[in-house]
Every structure is written in C-alpha cells, then in structure tokens.
Design an enzyme around this catalytic site. Structure first.
Site, short mmCIF file in Angstrom:
data_model
loop_
_atom_site.label_atom_id
_atom_site.label_comp_id
_atom_site.label_asym_id
_atom_site.label_seq_id
_atom_site.Cartn_x
_atom_site.Cartn_y
_atom_site.Cartn_z
N GLN A 86 -23.73 -9.72 -27.47
CA GLN A 86 -24.27 -8.88 -26.46
C GLN A 86 -24.15 -7.72 -25.99
OE1 GLN A 86 -21.42 -10.24 -23.39
NE2 GLN A 86 -19.82 -9.29 -23.97
N ASP A 95 -22.84 -5.24 -25.11
CA ASP A 95 -21.69 -5.02 -24.41
C ASP A 95 -21.17 -3.86 -23.86
OD1 ASP A 95 -19.02 -5.76 -23.72
OD2 ASP A 95 -19.06 -6.49 -25.19
N HIS A 148 -17.67 -3.13 -16.52
CA HIS A 148 -18.28 -3.61 -17.41
C HIS A 148 -19.58 -4.25 -16.92
CE1 HIS A 148 -13.38 -4.96 -18.14
NE2 HIS A 148 -13.91 -4.37 -16.73
ZN ZN Z 1 -15.83 -5.17 -19.91
#
Ligand code: ZN
Length: 414
Positions: free
Chosen positions: A160, A162, A290
């Site tokens: 992913q 990220d 995030h």
């Molecule tokens: Zn994270």
C-alpha cells in the site's frame, strides 16, 4: 462484470497458490503493470512534497505493544520468531530439538506507522523540516480469516502507499487539501472521476482521551466543509488510534470501492513522545497524519480489471504487438519494433510463420491493446494496419502516426 482472476490468467499477470493463501505470485507481465502504477504514484507523491522511504517488514513485539497494535490488532498480525536454544534448561546443553523454543519476538507490519515514527525520531527535528512527509510502498501483512480471502480484493499480503505527515495543527487543513487533490489527480488518471467521502468517527475500542478524539474529529469535519467536499458520517468506524476520512471511488457499474484514507492522529505523537524545536527554540509536539491514496495496489489492479475487462493503453504490460503477415515484411516489421522499443514502448514482435489470424486471436486473448499488422504493401508504404482491442475492423495508418500517438502516451495523464 468481469472476474479479475480470469482476466489476470488470460493476460498472464499473476496467480495464487495454496502455499501462500492470500498472497500474490506476480508474473513478469503483472509486475510490469505493478511497476507502472508505482511509478505513476511516485511522481504524484513527489510533486506533492513527499519523500520515499523504506523500512523493515518485521518489527519487535515491544514496539507493537507500545503502538497498541499488539493488544488491539494482534489477531490480525503475523507473529514471527526464531528457533533459539533455551540456555536456561539443563545448564545450556541442548540434547534434543524439543528443548529448543520459539521466541516470538517480532511481528510482520500490518502498517508502517511505527517504522516511519522511528525514521522521524532518528534525528532531533526542527520546525524547518515540518511538515515532514514520508511515503513508502509498504509491504504489509494482515492475517485475514481464510474464508474472507478473495483474489486481489482481500489479501493477507499487499503493497500500500503508506504515507505519514508530521506537521503542526495549523497545517492540517492544507495537508488534508493536499491529500484530496492527490486523490482527484490519481483517480482521474485511471479513469475514475467520481468519488464519495465518509468520515469514520471514534470506535468503542480506542486509545486516548475523548478530548483528543473531539479535536481530531472536528479537524476532519471542518476540512471537508472548508474545502467544499460533501461527506457522510459513519459512527464507530474509525481506527483505534484516530478518526479518518475514507474515500470510495465509483466504478462504471455504480459500485463503490473504498480505497483512499487520511487519519488525524494526536495519540501516536504522545505515546512515542514526538517533538520538534519550534521557532522560539522550544520543544513542540507535532500532529501525525496517516494516509493512503490508492490503498492496496493489488486490490487497485483487481478493481481496474473488473471494471474495464482489460488495462488502458498506458498501463498495459504489452502496449503494441507488431505482427507480420508473411516473411516478406519481416525486416520492415523488425525495424518498426526496434523504433518503438527505443521510445520506451512495451512492444512485442511476432514475425514467426504463424498465420496472421492466429496471431491476432492470441494477442486479443492476451488483451494487447494495439496490434500493428505489417504485410508487403504496408512495408513498402511505411504504414501499418492497426487493430484496437475491443474495436472491430482495422485501419491503415502511417507508422509515423502510430509513433506520434504512442509518444504522447502518459503526458496527459497527470
Ligand atoms: Zn499509519
């Protein structure tokens, strides 16, 4: 509706095996697609101020305990250990294998947050470095129940995008706007113009004080309002450390796929005691975001295949096949093949003595978007008879025109 596994088989992209349930074996053609997507994302991330990093797959149990994953996400993690002699037994003399024990001291990362925190903490940080935006093509493992695994759509191992941003509270609106711009750009590059936003609020099982959750949720709601994005609220669906914006794209069949996410997190900066030196020379705590724009790249490819039944020209593992009708046009076909290859086009030459109808049939089954047929007449005129996947018939065009069409590929993408 298409089945992405059947298309992947026809295109020879990847396969699955019982030895690694929920994990993909990428074949050369599939990895070409994967890398092309990665490269496209890399460009978008770089142009939005992110630096790429890479961190270990296995991190210690104590770190996962600190982040709360061990307690709250533990059943979903692959715990790894090493055979080690237990020297406390019989004065250290190992007599049989039974006296060896497994030390389960590590877990494969289900997400890269603690690793990026470690990179942040590797130096004392200054306000000049803030916002710090890190991204990784993170190989993550999540131990999903075997009954829920479904091709690329639900995996135990995937990559992913990220990404983590360390910033001030005052930067949050800008960073969330940045994220939503990336969503728009990248989704459009793959042909998705429409998406919806849901804000997932605090779950019952969570870390941190209600006051921090109030603040984090307010940031996400205000950002959507200020930036003019419509949203729905979904109660109880946030992650255990933060609320999040979830972006779902609408496909051609009107189905929605949740792909992108951004989370405002006041908890990890506290737990991991993050700080930077501010303009007044004092230590200040950053906020952490995030984010993932596409989410799992494997799933993204699965969605594309199910949607389109093939891959767009810019993404196809083989973009053009140059195919001869007979040996007499072989030299000219080879010259065309070489020219396209030098341009960086993913091209194949089919100059063997199989019939042209057999070549067309096989290339169409493999979903090659363009077949450039070269016979004697075309060779003499420097033209090709071009067949486009999914379009009936063929069209004679100058080879130079094909070159021009292919050279502009990707330029309008982003
Ligand atoms: Zn994270």
């Amino acid at each position: 509706m298409y089945d992405h596994r059947a298309i992947a088989k026809a295109m020879d992209l990847f396969h699955f095996e019982e030895h690694s349930p929920g994990m993909v074996f990428w074949h050369p053609m599939g990895l070409r697609v994967f890398r092309t997507i990665e490269e496209c994302m890399r460009q978008v991330y770089q142009s939005h101020g992110f630096e790429e990093v890479r961190s270990p797959l296995a991190l210690s149990r104590s770190l996962w305990e600190k982040s709360g994953h061990w307690g709250k996400f533990g059943n979903n993690m692959f715990v790894v250990g090493s055979w080690q002699q237990d020297n406390s037994v019989d004065g250290g003399e190992v007599e049989s294998a039974e006296e060896e024990v497994v030390n389960l001291n590590y877990a494969l990362k289900p997400m890269s947050c603690p690793a990026h925190i470690a990179i942040y903490k590797a130096h004392k940080r200054s306000y000049r470095e803030i916002p710090m935006r890190l991204m990784e093509f993170g190989i993550v493992h999540r131990n999903e129940p075997s009954g829920t695994l479904s091709g690329c759509m639900r995996l135990r191992q995937f990559v992913q995008d990220d990404a983590h941003i360390f910033c001030r509270e005052a930067d949050l609106l800008n960073e969330i706007g940045n994220f939503l711009n990336m969503v728009k750009e990248l989704y459009a590059a793959f042909g998705y113009e429409k998406f919806i936003i849901r804000i997932a609020l605090r779950p019952e099982q969570r870390m941190g004080s209600d006051e921090l959750w109030d603040r984090a949720e307010a940031v996400l709601i205000n950002a959507c309002q200020e930036l003019g994005y419509a949203y729905e609220l979904s109660h109880g669906e946030g992650s255990f450390y933060s609320p999040k914006i979830e972006v779902s794209l609408a496909d051609r069949l009107g189905r929605y796929w949740q792909c992108g996410t951004i989370q405002v997190d006041f908890n990890f900066p506290q737990i991991f005691e993050l700080s930077f030196v501010n303009q007044e020379g004092k230590l200040e705590q950053p906020v952490m975001l995030h984010q993932a724009v596409l989410g799992s790249i494997e799933r993204w490819i699965g969605i594309l295949l199910e949607n389109q039944g093939a891959l767009p020209l810019w993404l196809a593992p083989v973009q053009v096949a140059v195919a001869t009708i007979s040996e007499k046009s072989a030299d000219e076909a080879e010259a065309m093949f070489k020219r396209l290859k030098r341009m960086g086009i993913r091209v194949e030459l089919h100059a063997d003595d199989a019939t042209i109808s057999k070549k067309i049939r096989e290339l169409s089954e493999r979903k090659v978007p363009l077949i450039a047929i070269v016979g004697e007449r075309e060779a003499a005129n420097r033209t090709v008879n071009l067949r486009r996947l999914g379009v009936s018939g063929q069209q004679e065009i100058a080879f130079a025109q094909l070159e021009e069409e292919l050279s502009s590929l990707g330029k309008n993408l982003l």
